[in-house]
Design a protein around this motif. Structure first.
Motif, PDB file in Angstrom:
ATOM      1  N   LYS A 128       0.847  -1.185   0.000  1.00 32.69           N
ATOM      2  CA  LYS A 128       0.000   0.000   0.000  1.00 32.69           C
ATOM      3  C   LYS A 128       0.888   1.242   0.000  1.00 32.69           C
ATOM      4  CE  LYS A 128      -3.600  -2.191   2.825  1.00 32.69           C
ATOM      5  NZ  LYS A 128      -4.365  -2.066   4.095  1.00 32.69           N
ATOM      6  N   GLN A 167      -4.380  -8.837   4.184  1.00 31.83           N
ATOM      7  CA  GLN A 167      -3.957  -8.282   2.898  1.00 31.83           C
ATOM      8  C   GLN A 167      -2.889  -9.144   2.236  1.00 31.83           C
ATOM      9  OE1 GLN A 167      -3.002  -6.924   5.806  1.00 31.83           O
ATOM     10  NE2 GLN A 167      -1.119  -5.725   5.644  1.00 31.83           N
ATOM     11  N   LEU A 170      -4.742 -11.835   0.399  1.00 38.12           N
ATOM     12  CA  LEU A 170      -5.335 -11.247  -0.809  1.00 38.12           C
ATOM     13  C   LEU A 170      -4.303 -11.136  -1.928  1.00 38.12           C
ATOM     14  CD1 LEU A 170      -7.465  -8.329   0.714  1.00 38.12           C
ATOM     15  CD2 LEU A 170      -8.362 -10.349  -0.461  1.00 38.12           C
ATOM     16  N   TYR A 207      -3.522  -4.920  -5.153  1.00 37.63           N
ATOM     17  CA  TYR A 207      -4.147  -4.929  -3.827  1.00 37.63           C
ATOM     18  C   TYR A 207      -5.541  -4.303  -3.810  1.00 37.63           C
ATOM     19  CZ  TYR A 207      -5.396  -4.176   0.929  1.00 37.63           C
ATOM     20  OH  TYR A 207      -6.100  -4.169   2.094  1.00 37.63           O
ATOM     21  N   PRO A 208      -5.731  -3.069  -4.305  1.00 37.63           N
ATOM     22  CA  PRO A 208      -7.086  -2.509  -4.239  1.00 37.63           C
ATOM     23  C   PRO A 208      -8.108  -3.330  -5.017  1.00 37.63           C
ATOM     24  CG  PRO A 208      -5.617  -1.081  -5.517  1.00 37.63           C
ATOM     25  CD  PRO A 208      -4.766  -2.105  -4.870  1.00 37.63           C
ATOM     26  N   ALA A 211      -8.898  -6.375  -2.857  1.00 34.73           N
ATOM     27  CA  ALA A 211      -9.719  -5.996  -1.707  1.00 34.73           C
ATOM     28  C   ALA A 211     -11.166  -5.786  -2.132  1.00 34.73           C
ATOM     29  CB  ALA A 211      -9.157  -4.736  -1.061  1.00 34.73           C
ATOM     30  N   ARG A 215     -14.733  -8.181  -1.188  1.00 36.30           N
ATOM     31  CA  ARG A 215     -15.977  -7.685  -0.606  1.00 36.30           C
ATOM     32  C   ARG A 215     -17.199  -8.231  -1.333  1.00 36.30           C
ATOM     33  NH1 ARG A 215     -12.742  -2.938   0.024  1.00 36.30           N
ATOM     34  NH2 ARG A 215     -13.399  -2.108  -2.007  1.00 36.30           N
ATOM     35  N   ARG A 221     -12.813 -14.457  -1.262  1.00 33.92           N
ATOM     36  CA  ARG A 221     -12.491 -14.075   0.115  1.00 33.92           C
ATOM     37  C   ARG A 221     -12.038 -15.292   0.915  1.00 33.92           C
ATOM     38  NH1 ARG A 221     -16.834 -11.469   0.898  1.00 33.92           N
ATOM     39  NH2 ARG A 221     -18.088 -13.075   1.917  1.00 33.92           N
TER      40      ARG A 221
END
Length: 600
Positions: A128, A167, A170, A207-208, A211, A215, A221
Motif C-alpha cells: 500500500k 492483505q 489477498l 491490492y485494491p 480488496a 468484498r 475471500r
C-alpha cells in the motif's frame, strides 16, 4: 543546565517556606506584562486562602525575603498579591553565556533518570503506497524520537510494518491468479527463485482490486483467508513470496521516509511477533484471561461494573462493558489485529524490555489501544502506565474533512512531497533566492524548504488538534512558517560569515539594550519549552519556541547593530548572542526534523 525560571522558582519557594507556606505553591512563570517584569509568581493568593491571611501582605513578606538576591534588580508586589521579578542584566548575561557555551544542548537540561523508550510510529503497510494519512504519524513520531533522545533517553523508533494480515492472503491469491509467481505456488519446500517477478507497481495495482473483489466474491475471500492461514502456518512458497512483497515495499517506503528525513531503528513488522503468538495464547489460557464468547475467544478488559451506553444497529441503546473485550481469536480461528499488537508488546518486552512504549497513531484508534493496553497490564506484559497512545488529529482540506485529491481520492505521500518541492521552487524564484547557485544546490535548498513547510505546518499545531492543509500559506517566507524560520537561520549564518571575514569573533556577552534582554530571555526559555514538550509529548511547544526565537532575533538585529557596533566588546557580545540564537534555532528545528541550508 538550569534555566532562570527554575532557579528563581527555587528561590521563591524557599522564601514561601520561610513564611511557613507550602513551597510548591511558589510557581514562577514568564510575566504576562513584560514591560513591568520578566517573571511573576501568583502563589501568594492560593497560599493566603489556605492560611486565611491577606494575600498582598503575604506577598510583601515574601518579596522582602527576595530583595537581597543579586540575580534580581527588582521585586515588586502588584495588585492583590502578584510578585513581579526583574532579572539583573549581569545574571541574564551569565545565563546567555552558559547557553552560548553549552555545545549540543544550548541551554536545555537532561532528564534525571534516562529510560529505555520504544516509539511506534508511521505504520506503513506492504503493497500500500503511503498517503497523506501517514504524514502526521511520521512527522510527530520522528520529532518525539529526536526529542526523547535529546533529553538523554535511549530510544528505538519502530515503523511497525503491516506485513502479516489478511492483505497478504489477498495479494498471494491475486498474484497467483494472474500467473505472475507460479514458482511460488507449489506446496513443496522449493527451492524458490531468488527474486519475484512482482513489482511495486503490480502490488499497488493488485491490492485494491483484490480488496474490492473480496468484498463481493465470497469464494475469493475464502481463498484469501486460507492463503493467509497457510502463510502464517509456514507454507514455504508463500513465505518466500511474502518476503519479496516485503522487500519491494520497503524499498519504496524508505524512499518516501528518506525524503521527509524520517528514519527508524527497527523495521519490525507484525510478522515479527508471530513467534511469540503461541506462547502468548497459551499463557492467556493458563491465567484464565482468554475466555469463550459467542464462538470467539476474548480477554475481558473492562473493570467490574464498568459500563457505557452503546447504540445497536437497530437504534436501541444498551448498557455494555466499557471498553469492549479484546478479540484475540475470531470465531473462524484467526488471530486479529489486537492479537498482533498484544503479542508485539510481549515481543518488545523480551527483546528490549523498555520502560515506556509510545504509540503515535490516529486518535480514532483510542479505544483499540485502551483494550490492548489493559490486556497487556492484566497479562503482566507491561507495567501499569508504561504504554501510551499519543493520538493526533487529522490533516483536513478546506471543507474541514480529511484531505483528499480534487477527484476525491486519497493523495499519495510521494505526490504530496512532489507538490511541495515544486511549490518551494516557485517561491524561491519569486523571492529571488538561490538563483545564482548551481542546480544541485538550488534543488537541495528547495527540498529543505518543502520539508520545512510541511513539517512546521504540522508541528506548530498541538498534536491533538486537526488543521487545514494550505500549501500556499505553509510555503510563505513570512509569518509563522517553516520557510520563514529557515530564512532567519540562513540570515544569521550570513551575518556570522561576514563577521568572520572581518576578523571579528564572539566574545563575553553583555546585556545593555532592551532587545538584547529580550533575546537572552528567549534563549533561557528553551529549556522549559523542551521539558514541557517532552513531559506532555507535544512537539508544538518546541515549534512555538523556534518561532519566538526567530522573532526575538529579528527585533534584536533591527535594534542592535552587530558588525557596526560602537566598539569591539559590544560587537563580540552581539556576535555571541547571534551565534547562540543560531545554535538554538537549528537545534529546535532539528528536534522538529527540519534541516537548514547554509545559504539561500
Amino acid at each position: 543546565m538550569t534555566d532562570l525560571r527554575t532557579v528563581l522558582g527555587e528561590a521563591v519557594g524557599a522564601a514561601f517556606a520561610a513564611e511557613g507556606v507550602d513551597a510548591t505553591l511558589a510557581k514562577v512563570t514568564p510575566s504576562d506584562r513584560p514591560d513591568l517584569a520578566d517573571f511573576q509568581s501568583n502563589g501568594a493568593m492560593a497560599a493566603a486562602r489556605a492560611l486565611k491571611v491577606n494575600p498582598r501582605e503575604l506577598a510583601t513578606r515574601v518579596a522582602e525575603r527576595l530583595k537581597g538576591d543579586d540575580r534580581l534588580t527588582s521585586v515588586e508586589v502588584a495588585g492583590p498579591g502578584f510578585i513581579n521579578l526583574k532579572v539583573a542584566d549581569g545574571a541574564l548575561a551569565a545565563r546567555a553565556d552558559e547557553v552560548a557555551n553549552d555545545a549540543g544542548h544550548v541551554g536545555a537540561s537532561l532528564v534525571a533518570a534516562p529510560r529505555e523508550v520504544v516509539i511506534d510510529f508511521a505504520g506503513p503497510n506492504v503493497a500500500k503506497p503511503m498517503h497523506v494519512g501517514h504524514l502526521r504519524s511520521s512527522i510527530i513520531g520522528e520529532s518525539l524520537k529526536r526529542l526523547f533522545r535529546f533529553r538523554g533517553d535511549t530510544v528505538w523508533g519502530d515503523a511497525h510494518f503491516g506485513d502479516w494480515g489478511f492483505q497478504m492472503g489477498l495479494l498471494i491469491v491475486a498474484v497467483g491468479d494472474e500467473g505472475k509467481a507460479a514458482a511460488f505456488m507449489a506446496e513443496d519446500d522449493g527451492p524458490f527463485p531468488d527474486a519475484s517477478p512482482v513489482t511495486l507497481e503490480d502490488l499497488e495495482r493488485l491490492y485494491p482490486a483484490a480488496a474490492a473483489q473480496a468484498r463481493e466474491d465470497a469464494a475469493f475471500r475464502d481463498r484469501a483467508r486460507k492463503a493467509t492461514a497457510e502463510l502464517q502456518g509456514g507454507r514455504p512458497g508463500y513465505r518466500a513470496l511474502w518476503a519479496h512483497f516485503v522487500a519491494v515495499s520497503r524499498t519504496a517506503l524508505e524512499r518516501e521516509f528518506g525524503a521527509l528525513g524520517v528514519t527508524f531503528d527497527l523495521w519490525n513488522g507484525e510478522s515479527d511477533a508471530d513467534p511469540v503468538m503461541a506462547e502468548m495464547i497459551a499463557h492467556l489460557e493458563t491465567t484464565g484471561l482468554l475466555v469463550e464468547d459467542d464462538g470467539a475467544r476474548v480477554v475481558h478488559v473492562a473493570k467490574p461494573g464498568e459500563t457505557r451506553k452503546r447504540k445497536l444497529a437497530d437504534g436501541s441503546v444498551i448498557e455494555a462493558p466499557s471498553p469492549p473485550p479484546l478479540l484475540v481469536i475470531s470465531s473462524e480461528g484467526s488471530a486479529m489485529y489486537g492479537t498482533t499488537d498484544l503479542a508485539t508488546i510481549l515481543d518488545r518486552r523480551k527483546a528490549i524490555d523498555p520502560d515506556l512504549i509510545l504509540y503515535v497513531v490516529d486518535e480514532r484508534q483510542a479505544e483499540h489501544f485502551e483494550q490492548v493496553f489493559r490486556a497487556a497490564y492484566l497479562a503482566g506484559y507491561a507495567a501499569e502506565g508504561s504504554l501510551e497512545h499519543l493520538g493526533f488529529g487529522t490533516m483536513n482540506g478546506p471543507d474541514g474533512k480529511p484531505f483528499k485529491t480534487r477527484a476525491g481520492g486519497v493523495l499519495k505521500l510521494h505526490d504530496l512531497i512532489s507538490m511541495a518541492v515544486e511549490k518551494a521552487r516557485d517561491r524561491l524564484h519569486e523571492a529571488h533566492l538561490g538563483e545564482d547557485f548551481g542546480e544541485a544546490e538550488f534543488e537541495s535548498i528547495a527540498r529543505k524548504v518543502a520539508v520545512a513547510a510541511l513539517k512546521f505546518a504540522d508541528l506548530s499545531n498541538s498534536r491533538t488538534t486537526s488543521y487545514v492543509f494550505d500549501l500556499d500559506r505553509f510555503m510563505s517566507f513570512e509569518g509563522k512558517t517553516g520557510p520563514y524560520l529557515l530564512y532567519q537561520a540562513v540570515r544569521i549564518k550570513s551575518l556570522l560569515r561576514k563577521g568572520a571575514d572581518q576578523g571579528a569573533t564572539p566574545g563575553p556577552i553583555v546585556i545593555a539594550e532592551p532587545a538584547e534582554r529580550d533575546l537572552a530571555l528567549t534563549l533561557d526559555a528553551f529549556s522549559q519549552a523542551v521539558s514541557e514538550a517532552y513531559d506532555k509529548r507535544m512537539p508544538h511547544m518546541v515549534a512555538e519556541h523556534a518561532y519566538r526565537l526567530a522573532q526575538s532575533f529579528s527585533k534584536f538585529y533591527a535594534a542592535c547593530p552587530v558588525l557596526v557596533a560602537p566598539d569591539e566588546a559590544t560587537k563580540g557580545s552581539r556576535l555571541a548572542l547571534s551565534k547562540a540564537a543560531l545554535d538554538q534555532l537549528e537545534t529546535s528545528l532539528h528536534l522538529l526534523g527540519i534541516d537548514t541550508p547554509e545559504r539561500m
